[in-house]
Design a protein around this motif. Structure first.
Motif, PDB file in Angstrom:
ATOM      1  N   GLN A 250      -6.277   1.154   7.980  1.00 43.93           N
ATOM      2  CA  GLN A 250      -5.871   2.499   8.372  1.00 43.93           C
ATOM      3  C   GLN A 250      -4.366   2.738   8.286  1.00 43.93           C
ATOM      4  OE1 GLN A 250      -8.807   2.307  12.017  1.00 43.93           O
ATOM      5  NE2 GLN A 250      -8.234   4.442  11.718  1.00 43.93           N
ATOM      6  N   ASP A 251      -3.582   1.688   8.107  1.00 44.48           N
ATOM      7  CA  ASP A 251      -2.140   1.829   7.922  1.00 44.48           C
ATOM      8  C   ASP A 251      -1.874   2.007   6.434  1.00 44.48           C
ATOM      9  OD1 ASP A 251       0.595   1.507   7.564  1.00 44.48           O
ATOM     10  OD2 ASP A 251       0.768  -0.149   8.993  1.00 44.48           O
ATOM     11  N   PHE A 252      -1.481   3.210   6.045  1.00 43.72           N
ATOM     12  CA  PHE A 252      -1.354   3.511   4.618  1.00 43.72           C
ATOM     13  C   PHE A 252      -0.300   2.658   3.932  1.00 43.72           C
ATOM     14  CE2 PHE A 252       1.938   6.172   6.435  1.00 43.72           C
ATOM     15  CZ  PHE A 252       2.918   6.296   5.455  1.00 43.72           C
ATOM     16  N   THR A 253       0.667   2.133   4.677  1.00 47.37           N
ATOM     17  CA  THR A 253       1.697   1.308   4.036  1.00 47.37           C
ATOM     18  C   THR A 253       1.189  -0.089   3.700  1.00 47.37           C
ATOM     19  OG1 THR A 253       2.623   0.426   6.107  1.00 47.37           O
ATOM     20  CG2 THR A 253       3.463   2.552   5.334  1.00 47.37           C
ATOM     21  N   LYS A 254       0.050  -0.488   4.276  1.00 51.00           N
ATOM     22  CA  LYS A 254      -0.504  -1.813   3.984  1.00 51.00           C
ATOM     23  C   LYS A 254      -1.556  -1.783   2.884  1.00 51.00           C
ATOM     24  CE  LYS A 254       0.287  -3.744   8.609  1.00 51.00           C
ATOM     25  NZ  LYS A 254       1.447  -4.519   8.139  1.00 51.00           N
ATOM     26  N   PHE A 255      -1.889  -0.596   2.384  1.00 52.61           N
ATOM     27  CA  PHE A 255      -2.963  -0.502   1.396  1.00 52.61           C
ATOM     28  C   PHE A 255      -2.549  -0.908  -0.026  1.00 52.61           C
ATOM     29  CE2 PHE A 255      -7.218   1.473   2.190  1.00 52.61           C
ATOM     30  CZ  PHE A 255      -7.846   0.932   1.078  1.00 52.61           C
ATOM     31  N   PRO A 256      -1.298  -0.736  -0.465  1.00 54.34           N
ATOM     32  CA  PRO A 256      -0.981  -1.035  -1.864  1.00 54.34           C
ATOM     33  C   PRO A 256      -1.367  -2.429  -2.344  1.00 54.34           C
ATOM     34  CG  PRO A 256       0.750   0.297  -0.945  1.00 54.34           C
ATOM     35  CD  PRO A 256      -0.161  -0.044   0.193  1.00 54.34           C
ATOM     36  N   PRO A 257      -1.097  -3.525  -1.611  1.00 59.88           N
ATOM     37  CA  PRO A 257      -1.538  -4.819  -2.156  1.00 59.88           C
ATOM     38  C   PRO A 257      -3.055  -4.947  -2.254  1.00 59.88           C
ATOM     39  CG  PRO A 257      -0.647  -5.084   0.067  1.00 59.88           C
ATOM     40  CD  PRO A 257      -0.319  -3.693  -0.370  1.00 59.88           C
TER      41      PRO A 257
ATOM     42  N   ALA B 163       2.373  11.483  -0.939  1.00 62.96           N
ATOM     43  CA  ALA B 163       2.270  11.066  -2.341  1.00 62.96           C
ATOM     44  C   ALA B 163       1.982   9.573  -2.436  1.00 62.96           C
ATOM     45  CB  ALA B 163       3.559  11.417  -3.086  1.00 62.96           C
ATOM     46  N   PHE B 164       2.585   8.782  -1.560  1.00 59.96           N
ATOM     47  CA  PHE B 164       2.334   7.339  -1.497  1.00 59.96           C
ATOM     48  C   PHE B 164       0.835   7.083  -1.310  1.00 59.96           C
ATOM     49  CE2 PHE B 164       1.997   3.273   0.639  1.00 59.96           C
ATOM     50  CZ  PHE B 164       3.068   2.507   0.214  1.00 59.96           C
ATOM     51  N   CYS B 165       0.220   7.785  -0.347  1.00 63.29           N
ATOM     52  CA  CYS B 165      -1.222   7.650  -0.104  1.00 63.29           C
ATOM     53  C   CYS B 165      -2.028   8.014  -1.343  1.00 63.29           C
ATOM     54  CB  CYS B 165      -1.661   8.556   1.033  1.00 63.29           C
ATOM     55  SG  CYS B 165      -1.216   7.999   2.662  1.00 63.29           S
ATOM     56  N   LEU B 166      -1.650   9.095  -1.987  1.00 60.44           N
ATOM     57  CA  LEU B 166      -2.421   9.587  -3.115  1.00 60.44           C
ATOM     58  C   LEU B 166      -2.285   8.683  -4.335  1.00 60.44           C
ATOM     59  CD1 LEU B 166      -1.546  13.303  -2.471  1.00 60.44           C
ATOM     60  CD2 LEU B 166      -3.846  12.319  -2.302  1.00 60.44           C
TER      61      LEU B 166
ATOM     62  N   GLY C  19       1.715  -9.556  -3.479  1.00 63.07           N
ATOM     63  CA  GLY C  19       1.804 -10.268  -2.215  1.00 63.07           C
ATOM     64  C   GLY C  19       1.679  -9.299  -1.055  1.00 63.07           C
ATOM     65  N   TRP C  20       1.174  -9.800   0.068  1.00 67.68           N
ATOM     66  CA  TRP C  20       0.855  -8.926   1.195  1.00 67.68           C
ATOM     67  C   TRP C  20       2.079  -8.189   1.726  1.00 67.68           C
ATOM     68  CZ3 TRP C  20      -3.253  -6.628   2.742  1.00 67.68           C
ATOM     69  CH2 TRP C  20      -3.357  -6.109   4.039  1.00 67.68           C
ATOM     70  N   THR C  21       3.235  -8.830   1.726  1.00 70.95           N
ATOM     71  CA  THR C  21       4.429  -8.210   2.304  1.00 70.95           C
ATOM     72  C   THR C  21       5.488  -7.878   1.251  1.00 70.95           C
ATOM     73  OG1 THR C  21       5.376 -10.393   2.776  1.00 70.95           O
ATOM     74  CG2 THR C  21       4.081  -9.345   4.520  1.00 70.95           C
ATOM     75  N   ASP C  22       5.131  -7.942  -0.023  1.00 74.37           N
ATOM     76  CA  ASP C  22       6.116  -7.640  -1.067  1.00 74.37           C
ATOM     77  C   ASP C  22       6.649  -6.221  -0.889  1.00 74.37           C
ATOM     78  OD1 ASP C  22       5.600 -10.092  -2.139  1.00 74.37           O
ATOM     79  OD2 ASP C  22       4.479  -9.359  -3.875  1.00 74.37           O
TER      80      ASP C  22
ATOM     81  N   VAL D 146       0.842   2.801 -14.964  1.00 73.07           N
ATOM     82  CA  VAL D 146       1.261   1.882 -13.915  1.00 73.07           C
ATOM     83  C   VAL D 146       1.559   2.673 -12.651  1.00 73.07           C
ATOM     84  CG1 VAL D 146       3.693   1.915 -14.674  1.00 73.07           C
ATOM     85  CG2 VAL D 146       2.842   0.009 -13.275  1.00 73.07           C
ATOM     86  N   SER D 147       0.970   2.228 -11.552  1.00 75.32           N
ATOM     87  CA  SER D 147       1.318   2.754 -10.229  1.00 75.32           C
ATOM     88  C   SER D 147       2.259   1.776  -9.566  1.00 75.32           C
ATOM     89  CB  SER D 147       0.064   2.955  -9.371  1.00 75.32           C
ATOM     90  OG  SER D 147      -0.673   4.083  -9.807  1.00 75.32           O
ATOM     91  N   VAL D 148       3.334   2.319  -8.991  1.00 74.33           N
ATOM     92  CA  VAL D 148       4.391   1.492  -8.401  1.00 74.33           C
ATOM     93  C   VAL D 148       4.640   1.986  -6.990  1.00 74.33           C
ATOM     94  CG1 VAL D 148       6.701   0.545  -8.737  1.00 74.33           C
ATOM     95  CG2 VAL D 148       5.414   1.399 -10.719  1.00 74.33           C
ATOM     96  N   TRP D 149       4.576   1.067  -6.028  1.00 74.52           N
ATOM     97  CA  TRP D 149       4.805   1.401  -4.628  1.00 74.52           C
ATOM     98  C   TRP D 149       6.052   0.685  -4.129  1.00 74.52           C
ATOM     99  CZ3 TRP D 149       0.133  -0.019  -6.688  1.00 74.52           C
ATOM    100  CH2 TRP D 149      -0.949   0.846  -6.524  1.00 74.52           C
ATOM    101  N   ARG D 150       6.858   1.418  -3.384  1.00 74.00           N
ATOM    102  CA  ARG D 150       8.015   0.809  -2.713  1.00 74.00           C
ATOM    103  C   ARG D 150       7.775   0.849  -1.210  1.00 74.00           C
ATOM    104  NH1 ARG D 150      14.118   3.008  -1.585  1.00 74.00           N
ATOM    105  NH2 ARG D 150      14.990   1.007  -0.915  1.00 74.00           N
TER     106      ARG D 150
END
Length: 692
Positions: free
Chosen positions: A517-524, A554-557, A609-612, A626-630
């Motif tokens: 449920q934490d959107f910042t943890k979903f990218p990996p 936008a990060f979520c999407l 990586g989980w915390t990259d 390519v999707s890129v998350w910061r």
């Protein structure tokens, strides 16, 4: 003198050898015309009560019976879309068929299973490996250049992968050649029970840059499994299996004339991990059940994640239905709770009758609103369980549930149906057919939130064998549901992705990749998903909320764009600008469906990586996406696209287009793209790279 023959395609063939005093073994892997000699291992490894291992160990490999087997025949044939090889061996009153298949659409992958038959005396099986083969050159020291790829999962933390050297703590140099024996140990990963991907994952691989060879594999089973990597004096091997006696309380007695067939597994080859994973992706596409949804991929809105959270009502749903239609969703799924009148539905599920208190005008009013808005109605269902306080717990016989010593198994206030029993199947068929007929349901989210453990001893030769036959009955039930309702779209869910195996995903349309449920943890999680399944099956939650900044939304999407677009969130509470951003993401997702359904995944920033702070997922096809998350950290990163080295590349922003573009710089000499983000620490972009 050893006899030899090769079988396969120009992309991947196996060279077999055998003799009067040796079983059939793989002696070489032939890729694109290059023969890689490998440590020869018996292709069939079988442990019985009467035949153990030599030397004594905990391995699948080096079984006494596997060494005794001798070549009897081989048969090659074609089937629609591919070719098949059956190698028959015999010894000590058994016949063993090793069956290999290669599909036209996946020429660098081979699927295997093994069938054992008792001929003239009873045989008690304790383990039967699906497939065993060497992967290093047949020479001391060849093991040193190899690395392994493996992954682990947990609820909310699915798909955490690592690439590590084989040589080290798990494989020290033992000097076992001085003992004139192979080592006893191996590095094994296992799963028991019905959450097939609860911790270890049934996908793995090995790679050597020096050998210019990589193998990746998947065990295609929705229950217990094991795979292992071992080192012998003369090289390394891999062995793949379903349940075993040691790991999953599985044994099976065969009387003369009886046969047992293992769960299937697939092996793909390439120059490196990404190349081999592309070949495995081809196999997954070629081996899927045909279904219109495989390429149509309609956008799904689901009311659960960070939105209604299992508490749907007419009052809450109608505004969401209108908003979901406005942003372009094509399926609307009413998630958990639609059947509940009590307010405590967890231990009462099983009847699957619509609530009357939640829907004063009836569930049909809500479903009609979904259909009137131009969307396909969907419902959440957890078919395999019955709550301990459900009326169905009394109506169904004890034999319709998994048991131990005559008592029903209870896990987290639920009984577990035994799908070997006709009453269990009849109940589930009645539920699905009724919901389709009464409400026109075209989409189901099949969830699965308990793991009953090793299995059942009711009407079973062993606890593990009872579970294996239940697992197989479950797959047969799914096949029958889809045969009756060929247009029905079914999502696979299991407390997120705790049953994310190809046995399920060869049948079902899509996979919930996490309950995170934490959107910042979903990218990996999203970026690693294509290691386990097809990109177009990866339903990564895109759940923007009204309280988010535009960059956060936008990060979520972006998290959903290079998979099966799967939306949630309080869309009805958003302002016009926020809804327009979501609608633009849906529009873009629809334009990308063809590229997602045909692309091959790669990881230009490395295995996530989980915390990259930076994470990237790419898809190779006509163009590179390519999707890129910061997620904090440095303001820029470098991404590797070696297949584009030496070419001019145009970089375009795909999404979002209404926010500031990130700066990019392409280095054609090195094939690297430098990406520099803006000021936001939490931000993401999807880019397109076009080579000119």
């Amino acid at each position: 003198m050893a006899e030899q023959f090769a079988w396969g395609s120009s992309r991947l063939a196996l060279r077999f050898e055998w003799g009067d005093d040796t079983p059939v073994r793989v002696a070489g892997i032939v890729r694109d015309g290059r023969d890689h000699p490998v440590h020869p291992m018996p292709v069939a490894e079988i442990m019985t009560a009467a035949h153990g291992r030599s030397p004594s160990s905990d391995r699948l490999a080096h079984t006494a019976l596997g060494a005794l087997l001798r070549h009897a025949s081989r048969t090659e044939s074609d089937f629609p879309g591919g070719r098949r090889l059956v190698i028959r061996q015999a010894a000590d009153g058994i016949e063993v068929d090793t069956v290999l298949e290669q599909r036209d659409g996946a020429p660098a992958a081979i699927r295997a299973h093994t069938t054992v038959r008792a001929v003239d005396a009873p045989v008690v099986l304790r383990s039967v490996a699906t497939w065993t083969m060497g992967f290093t050159a047949p020479a001391p020291g060849a093991f040193d250049t190899w690395r392994r790829l493996h992954g682990v999962s947990d609820w909310l933390g699915e798909g955490r992968w690592a690439v590590e050297p084989l040589r080290g703590r798990d494989f020290p140099e033992l000097a076992s050649e001085l003992t004139f024996q192979d080592p006893h140990g191996c590095w094994s990963v296992t799963s028991d029970g019905t959450w097939s991907t609860e911790h270890h994952l049934p996908v793995g691989g090995v790679e050597s840059e020096a050998a210019e060879l990589a193998l990746v594999w998947q065990i295609e089973h929705n229950g217990a499994w094991r795979w292992e990597i071992g080192e012998d004096v003369e090289g390394g091997y891999v062995s793949l299996s379903g349940p075993t006696d040691a790991d999953a309380s599985w044994t099976r007695r065969l009387d003369p004339g009886d046969a047992f067939t293992t769960v299937p597994a697939a092996v793909a080859a390439g120059t490196d991990f990404e190349d081999a994973l592309a070949a495995l992706t081809d196999h997954r596409r070629a081996a899927r059940r045909p279904h219109p949804d495989n390429t149509a991929m309609p956008v799904v809105f689901n009311d659960y994640m960070n939105t209604l959270l299992g508490d749907p009502t007419t009052e809450k749903l109608l505004p969401l239905i209108e908003a979901a239609a406005d942003i372009g969703a094509e399926i609307f799924c009413i998630d958990a709770g639609w059947y509940d009148d009590s307010g405590d539905w967890w231990p009462t599920v099983g009847e699957w009758l619509p609530s009357t208190t939640r829907f004063p005008g009836g569930l049909g009013e809500v479903v009609d609103a979904v259909r009137d808005a131009g969307m396909t109605p969907g419902l959440w269902l957890e078919p395999e369980v019955v709550g301990v306080r459900s009326p169905m717990a009394e109506r169904l016989p004890d034999a319709a549930f998994l048991q131990r010593h005559g008592q029903r198994l209870v896990e987290n206030q639920r009984y577990h149906l035994d799908l070997r029993h006709p009453a269990a199947i009849g109940h589930l068929d009645g539920v699905v057919d009724r919901l389709v007929a009464d409400f026109g349901v075209g989409f189901f989210k099949f969830d699965y939130n308990i793991n009953p453990g090793p299995g059942t001893d009711h009407d079973a030769q062993s606890v593990g064998d009872g579970l294996l036959e239940h697992n197989r009955a479950h797959l047969a039930w799914l096949d029958a549901v889809l045969d009756r309702h060929p247009g029905l779209v079914i999502e696979n869910c299991s407390s997120g992705a705790l049953r994310m195996d190809f046995a399920m995903l060869s049948r079902l349309a899509m996979q919930s990749t996490s309950d995170q449920q934490d959107f910042t943890k979903f990218p990996p999680i999203a970026a690693a998903a294509p290691l386990s399944l097809l990109p177009e099956q990866a339903a990564n939650w895109a759940y923007p909320q009204p309280g988010m900044t535009d960059e956060e939304a936008a990060f979520c999407l972006v998290t959903g764009l290079l998979g099966r677009f799967y939306v949630s969130g309080h869309l009805n509470r958003m302002n016009d600008r926020q809804r327009a951003l979501v609608a633009d993401a849906v529009r873009v997702a629809k334009t990308l469906r063809g590229a997602v359904a045909t692309g091959h995944p790669h990881w230009p920033g490395g295995i996530p990586g989980w915390t990259d702070p930076w994470t990237a997922l790419g898809l190779r096809g006509e163009h590179d996406l390519v999707s890129v998350w910061r997620r904090g950290g440095p303001a820029s990163t470098e991404l590797a696209f070696p297949h584009l080295a030496g070419r001019d590349v145009e970089v375009a922003h795909v999404f979002p287009t209404g926010l500031p573009e990130w700066k990019t710089a392409w280095n054609a000499r090195t094939g690297t793209l430098t990406v520099q983000a803006g000021d936001a620490d939490i931000a993401a972009r999807t880019l397109r790279l076009t080579a000119r």
